[in-house]
Design a protein around this motif. Structure first.
Motif, PDB file in Angstrom:
ATOM      1  N   GLY A  93       0.790  -1.223   0.000  1.00 33.39           N
ATOM      2  CA  GLY A  93       0.000   0.000   0.000  1.00 33.39           C
ATOM      3  C   GLY A  93       0.826   1.279   0.000  1.00 33.39           C
ATOM      4  N   THR A  94       2.184   1.142   0.087  1.00 39.18           N
ATOM      5  CA  THR A  94       2.988   2.365   0.048  1.00 39.18           C
ATOM      6  C   THR A  94       3.975   2.280  -1.116  1.00 39.18           C
ATOM      7  OG1 THR A  94       4.575   1.400   1.574  1.00 39.18           O
ATOM      8  CG2 THR A  94       2.856   2.752   2.542  1.00 39.18           C
ATOM      9  N   LEU A  95       4.371   3.447  -1.612  1.00 37.51           N
ATOM     10  CA  LEU A  95       5.227   3.529  -2.799  1.00 37.51           C
ATOM     11  C   LEU A  95       6.503   2.717  -2.624  1.00 37.51           C
ATOM     12  CD1 LEU A  95       4.791   7.298  -3.649  1.00 37.51           C
ATOM     13  CD2 LEU A  95       3.987   5.331  -4.984  1.00 37.51           C
ATOM     14  N   PRO A 135       1.572   0.276  -5.635  1.00 39.40           N
ATOM     15  CA  PRO A 135       0.350   1.082  -5.730  1.00 39.40           C
ATOM     16  C   PRO A 135      -0.470   0.977  -4.444  1.00 39.40           C
ATOM     17  CG  PRO A 135       0.328  -0.752  -7.321  1.00 39.40           C
ATOM     18  CD  PRO A 135       1.622  -0.832  -6.578  1.00 39.40           C
ATOM     19  N   SER A 136      -1.295   1.971  -4.192  1.00 34.64           N
ATOM     20  CA  SER A 136      -2.130   1.945  -2.983  1.00 34.64           C
ATOM     21  C   SER A 136      -3.169   0.838  -3.108  1.00 34.64           C
ATOM     22  CB  SER A 136      -2.840   3.287  -2.818  1.00 34.64           C
ATOM     23  OG  SER A 136      -3.770   3.444  -3.868  1.00 34.64           O
ATOM     24  N   ASP A 137      -3.752   0.470  -1.970  1.00 41.22           N
ATOM     25  CA  ASP A 137      -4.819  -0.533  -2.002  1.00 41.22           C
ATOM     26  C   ASP A 137      -5.973  -0.057  -2.861  1.00 41.22           C
ATOM     27  OD1 ASP A 137      -3.356  -2.065  -0.347  1.00 41.22           O
ATOM     28  OD2 ASP A 137      -4.714  -1.961   1.378  1.00 41.22           O
ATOM     29  N   GLU A 138      -6.204   1.244  -2.806  1.00 41.89           N
ATOM     30  CA  GLU A 138      -7.290   1.798  -3.592  1.00 41.89           C
ATOM     31  C   GLU A 138      -6.998   1.564  -5.075  1.00 41.89           C
ATOM     32  OE1 GLU A 138      -8.146   5.593  -2.142  1.00 41.89           O
ATOM     33  OE2 GLU A 138     -10.044   5.728  -3.229  1.00 41.89           O
ATOM     34  N   THR A 182      -4.979  -0.770  -6.421  1.00 43.16           N
ATOM     35  CA  THR A 182      -5.012  -2.174  -6.846  1.00 43.16           C
ATOM     36  C   THR A 182      -6.454  -2.692  -6.891  1.00 43.16           C
ATOM     37  OG1 THR A 182      -4.562  -2.883  -4.580  1.00 43.16           O
ATOM     38  CG2 THR A 182      -2.691  -2.769  -6.069  1.00 43.16           C
ATOM     39  N   ARG A 210     -10.174  -1.474   1.137  1.00 38.66           N
ATOM     40  CA  ARG A 210     -10.469  -1.401  -0.294  1.00 38.66           C
ATOM     41  C   ARG A 210     -10.630  -2.773  -0.917  1.00 38.66           C
ATOM     42  NH1 ARG A 210     -12.289   3.577  -0.956  1.00 38.66           N
ATOM     43  NH2 ARG A 210     -10.874   5.081   0.005  1.00 38.66           N
TER      44      ARG A 210
END
Lengths: 436, 600
Positions: free
Chosen positions: A240-242, A245-248, A250, B552
């Motif tokens: 989720g961190t650079l 990609p963020s969870d949003e 993916t 998410r």
């Protein structure tokens, strides 16, 4: 308390005497790779890529001796395994990198399996290959040996992404490999893609999907990257961190894949799998439908006679285990899957499929009481729009009527699939019988 | 049991730091005197609670009577009265020492004197005990008996010229120890003709016989069938069974001054026969009880809630049963909007709390959620009323408060010199006030601080151990209440105040604690389908704020080659974790979150 309920449902002659289906599938594990990909935590041996395999074939690779020895022992295992069925509908060579096998080695394994278990003429025989490990002749040899379905480990279409995940092949290799498949009329092939790789963006993902569609495979596997403990990625990155990609993002990639691929006439038939009509992977469906299968090779899992067994994950341990297997005339020391575990397996696997679970089968196997517990547990998720009930003609049922139970239970696509673990966790919480 | 004259009785205890080999030595003494045969020897005979055996520490003390024929040819009775080795139980230590005339001071010859040992030696000196230094583990390659001897001489002020060099493990020096006990420890005073006074130094609850009381007869004689009075509780009982501990119970008809034994008298709970109480005859009572009795007061409080609301009654029953055997344990029902029904429990200290929690979970099979421990604050309201607050969420709002006082303790640490810096830093970060520092032998140092108890009951002990790489030891005792600038720090999850997460902190630390707390909670609370704000506030002022992003996705992409075991394990683990979640409004909060303040 829950336990009592279960017992009253389960202590039922009919259920206790239920016999297991005869395995119609065989998985063969080939635990060798040229290098370890940065996301991989699977038990493999790295055999290196010098001298290049593409020119002289793996015979000259330093790992050759090791592979040859492995194939010998693998065949010993096959020959020592009790025959529970005389017709295999599917055989799957997974890895590792099965395409590090020579044609002769593959032929030897397939022949051994065929002699012992008999491979049906219509069987689906799949093999995973890496785009840079096969030249035309060898592919032709595999085909002649009986391989009729290829799964190509593409993963990404961007050079920097391939480098970032430690793949050995290039984008050109992907195109060249598919070209060879077309030349050989290998119509039935699948491509693997991974979403959520480091540096992957929504645009790049869209581009990968389109390039994949353009290559016209019959099947696509689209996996969301999982950072497994102990892998290079695990050491380098935090989910989720650079640069991951963020969870949003993916989750969005998952939706984009679903949209793009279904529009291109691929059916989203399992959480991570898409296929043209008639080209679903028959072998993998065996797993998802919780049916029996043989497993051969190091770390391979099998499910036969109601027993799940995973072979040793280290080569020396595996070799030793095969000796024991021979001495014990094919007897494996492991316990049978309990009825409760079988229920949980059925739910966990079946809900991966777009077909979902058959209410009739569940009732027959586990009783009506269990079904009502399942429905009670799923109520919230149906309201959330993650779970869907289908009637006999696969039409969506809005309401649950006691007198007319639905025919099938499934997760919705894509939202229910995306949150499948939430639903499964709730089912596990509700239905697990605690360990004695 | 042979009857021996008072002049041939020796009552002694063993003072030692955890791991310095007290239990092994006790076992060895039992073995050498033939009290317990080698065959029936379980390791560490005196520590009979499983928990003690596992942790290698003594919590509940016990006693053993040994017959020993000394080199002078005479037969002696040696009563070993075991002492608990932890600071939480120092009152019980003082009572068992009061039942003795002598003590073995066991020090690991490769380590040296530790803080807890020191505290107990001083207790022994106050009780006028003859102290025999024993340097244990002399067989270890790292043993430095001379250094440790001079350390004992310097720190404790004991002459170590006669110290016994021993290895309980190897059986070295055991005879010497036994002879020293006979020759150095004075016999009890012969006061058989005086009215009965016996000191209770331990008691435990037996479901069949009621409370079994361990005592030392100080004056007079006690017989089976006697009607006795417990002078502090005022209650009277008839002795059904009288005996000695060898170390198994052996019945006798009478015990007289100087002897150690047990009795059963259908006493319903240990609180009726508290440690330190004096036993006398109802018919012919002694004029004055023995000195030193106090009622052990809980210093640390926390909330215990069943994970499953159905277990509330089970928890009540379990606490009742534990209390039968543990007079220091206090509890009363507590209701919390977040946690449902449970109990507010009081403990002597952190270890005591941990032991009780563990026994509830282990022996009574309960699933519990524990809130962070709190000390007892003394709050004076504007109208002059004084409240004792052991639950931060009950602290009156600032406009009603005149002042808050909190308990302070003196913490004494003994540490190798090189860790003085880190330990001073630790103490200072816990609002400690430096009192004293002394250099002992060869680079060892004592450090004394006055620290609010609230700062000690969190993870002070663990921090002290980790910052000194395990070398430092500590001891603390209450020194009184002091006024401080304290505030109540509330935690709001999704806008809802969560009582069990409220803490009382110093004003100067509120911002830091609030920030760390919300960060920790962000880590511990799983994602939900919606965004969850987590805030820390003082009154209506938010001092720190974080949010838990919405979930998410939660999906497993792949099962490799039909191997479903890993995926299943993961789901099973999640399902198990889910059972331990508490709903606060629409948010599910895991159990660890309620202890978060401890892990800042």
């Amino acid at each position: 308390m829950l336990c009592d309920k279960f017992d009253s449902v389960f202590y039922n002659q009919e259920i206790e005497n239920s016999c297991f289906d005869r395995p119609g599938a065989a998985y063969v594990h080939v635990p060798f790779c040229r290098r370890r990909c940065f996301y991989c935590d699977f038990p493999i041996s790295v055999v290196g890529d010098n001298p290049p395999l593409t020119r002289q074939g793996p015979e000259s690779a330093q790992g050759f001796g090791t592979i040859a020895e492995y194939v010998e022992i693998l065949c010993q295992e096959i020959n020592a395994t009790p025959v529970l069925s005389r017709s295999l509908e599917t055989v799957f060579f997974g890895g590792g990198t099965p395409s590090l096998l020579t044609v002769q080695q593959l032929d030897q394994i397939l022949n051994t399996i065929d002699r012992r278990f008999s491979i049906a003429p219509t069987a689906e025989i799949s093999m995973e290959i890496d785009p840079d490990t096969v030249e035309l002749d060898r592919l032709k040899g595999y085909q002649a040996a009986g391989i009729n379905r290829i799964s190509l480990g593409v993963q990404a279409f961007q050079p920097e992404l391939l480098t970032a995940c430690g793949r050995t092949h290039t984008v050109a290799d992907i195109y060249a490999a598919v070209e060879k498949l077309h030349q050989l009329d290998f119509a039935n092939f699948s491509l693997d893609l991974i979403s959520g790789l480091p540096h992957l963006t929504l645009d790049r993902w869209q581009d990968s999907l389109e390039q994949a569609i353009h290559l016209n495979p019959t099947h696509l596997s689209v996996y969301d990257l999982t950072i497994e403990p102990g892998t290079a990625f695990d050491r380098w990155y935090t989910p989720g961190t650079l640069p991951l990609p963020s969870d949003e993002a993916t989750a969005q990639m998952y939706r984009i894949a679903q949209q793009t691929l279904t529009q291109a006439d691929y059916e989203h038939y399992e959480i991570s799998n898409y296929a043209r009509s008639g080209y679903q992977c028959r072998h993998n469906r065996v797993y998802w439908e919780n049916r029996s299968y043989y497993g051969f090779g190091m770390a391979a899992a099998s499910y036969t006679n109601g027993q799940r067994f995973t072979r040793p994950r280290k080569r020396r341990d595996y070799y030793q285990w095969v000796q024991t297997l021979i001495e014990q005339h094919g007897a494996i020391d492991c316990v049978s899957v309990s009825l409760n575990d079988r229920l949980l397996d059925t739910l966990m696997l079946g809900l991966r499929l777009a077909d979902g679970l058959s209410v009739g089968n569940l009732t027959e196997q586990f009783g009506e009481m269990v079904l009502s517990q399942i429905f009670a547990c799923l109520q919230d998720y149906q309201q959330l729009g993650w779970v869907m009930y289908l009637d006999g003609s696969a039409k969506k049922r809005e309401f649950l009527e006691r007198s007319h139970p639905p025919h099938r239970i499934r997760l919705t696509d894509p939202e229910g699939f995306l949150f499948s673990n939430v639903v499964l966790t709730a089912l596990f919480e509700q239905l697990s019988v605690t360990d004695p | 049991m042979t009857d021996v004259p008072v002049s041939r009785i020796r009552n002694f205890s063993i003072i030692a730091h955890i791991d310095h080999g007290k239990s092994t030595l006790a076992d060895r003494l039992l073995q050498v005197t033939g009290t317990v045969s080698s065959r029936e020897m379980k390791e560490q005979f005196l520590d009979s609670m499983d928990l003690e055996r596992e942790r290698g520490i003594t919590i509940k003390l016990q006693a053993a009577r040994m017959n020993y024929t000394a080199k002078d040819g005479q037969q002696y009775v040696l009563n070993l009265i075991d002492t608990p080795g932890h600071v939480d139980f120092s009152y019980e230590v003082s009572r068992s020492l009061a039942a003795c005339e002598g003590a073995l001071l066991v020090v690991d010859a490769s380590q040296g004197v530790e803080a807890q040992t020191l505290a107990n030696v001083y207790l022994a000196i106050e009780n006028n005990l003859e102290i025999i230094p024993v340097l244990n583990k002399i067989d270890l390659p790292g043993a430095e008996p001379d250094r440790v001897k001079s350390e004992i001489e310097e720190i404790v002020g004991l002459d170590c010229s006669g110290a016994v060099l021993a290895s309980a493990k190897e059986g070295i020096g055991i005879d010497e120890i036994l002879e020293s006990i006979v020759y150095l420890v004075p016999p009890p005073q012969d006061t058989v003709d005086q009215p009965l006074r016996a000191l209770i130094f331990d008691s435990y609850y037996d479901p069949y016989r009621g409370v079994i009381v361990y005592f030392r007869v100080m004056d007079g004689t006690v017989r089976k069938g006697d009607r006795v009075r417990l002078m502090a509780s005022g209650k009277e009982y008839e002795i059904d069974e009288l005996g000695v501990l060898s170390p198994t119970q052996i019945k006798v008809d009478e015990l007289h001054a100087g002897e150690v034994g047990y009795f059963a008298a259908a006493i319903k709970a240990v609180e009726d026969a508290r440690v330190g109480d004096t036993i006398t005859l109802a018919a012919k009572p002694a004029p004055k009880p023995l000195p030193g009795y106090t009622e052990a007061k809980p210093m640390v409080f926390c909330g215990l809630f069943p994970t499953d609301a159905d277990q509330f009654e089970d928890l009540r029953e379990a606490l009742e049963k534990l209390r039968l055997n543990d007079a220091a344990l206090q509890y009363e029902p507590e209701t919390s909007s977040a946690m449902g029904f449970g109990f507010r429990c009081g403990f002597l200290g952190l270890l005591h709390m941990e032991i009780v929690q563990e026994r509830l979970e282990r022996e009574y099979d309960l699933d519990l959620i524990t809130t962070a421990p709190s000390v007892v604050y003394r709050v004076t309201k504007i109208d002059g009323e004084v409240l004792l607050i052991d639950n931060p969420s009950l602290l009156p709002d600032p406009q009603y408060r005149e002042k808050i006082e909190e308990p302070y303790v003196q913490v004494d640490m003994i540490t190798p010199e090189e860790f003085v810096g880190p330990l001073m830093e630790l103490s200072q970060s816990r609002r400690g006030i430096f009192k004293d520092m002394k250099y002992l032998t060869l680079g060892r140092t004592t450090l004394s601080y006055e620290i609010p108890l609230a700062e000690v009951v969190t993870d002070f002990f663990d921090q002290m151990k980790s910052r000194s790489r395990g070398y430092a030891s500590m001891e603390y005792h209450l020194i009184g209440y002091r006024e401080d600038f304290l505030v109540r720090l509330d935690v709001l999850i999704n806008g809802e105040r969560v009582d069990p997460l409220a803490t009382i902190v110093h004003r100067d630390k509120a911002y830091y604690v609030g920030k760390a707390l919300v960060e920790k909670l962000k880590e511990l609370i799983p994602r939900h389908q919606f965004k969850i704000p987590v805030q820390a506030s003082i009154g209506s002022r938010v001092v720190a704020s974080e949010h838990i992003p919405a979930l998410r996705k939660d999906v497993l992409a792949k099962c490799y080659g039909g191997d479903i075991s890993r995926k299943k394990k993961l789901l099973a683990k999640q399902a198990k974790g889910k059972k331990r979640l508490k709903s606060i409004g629409t948010v599910d909060v895991p159990q660890e979150a309620f202890m978060a303040v401890l892990k800042l």
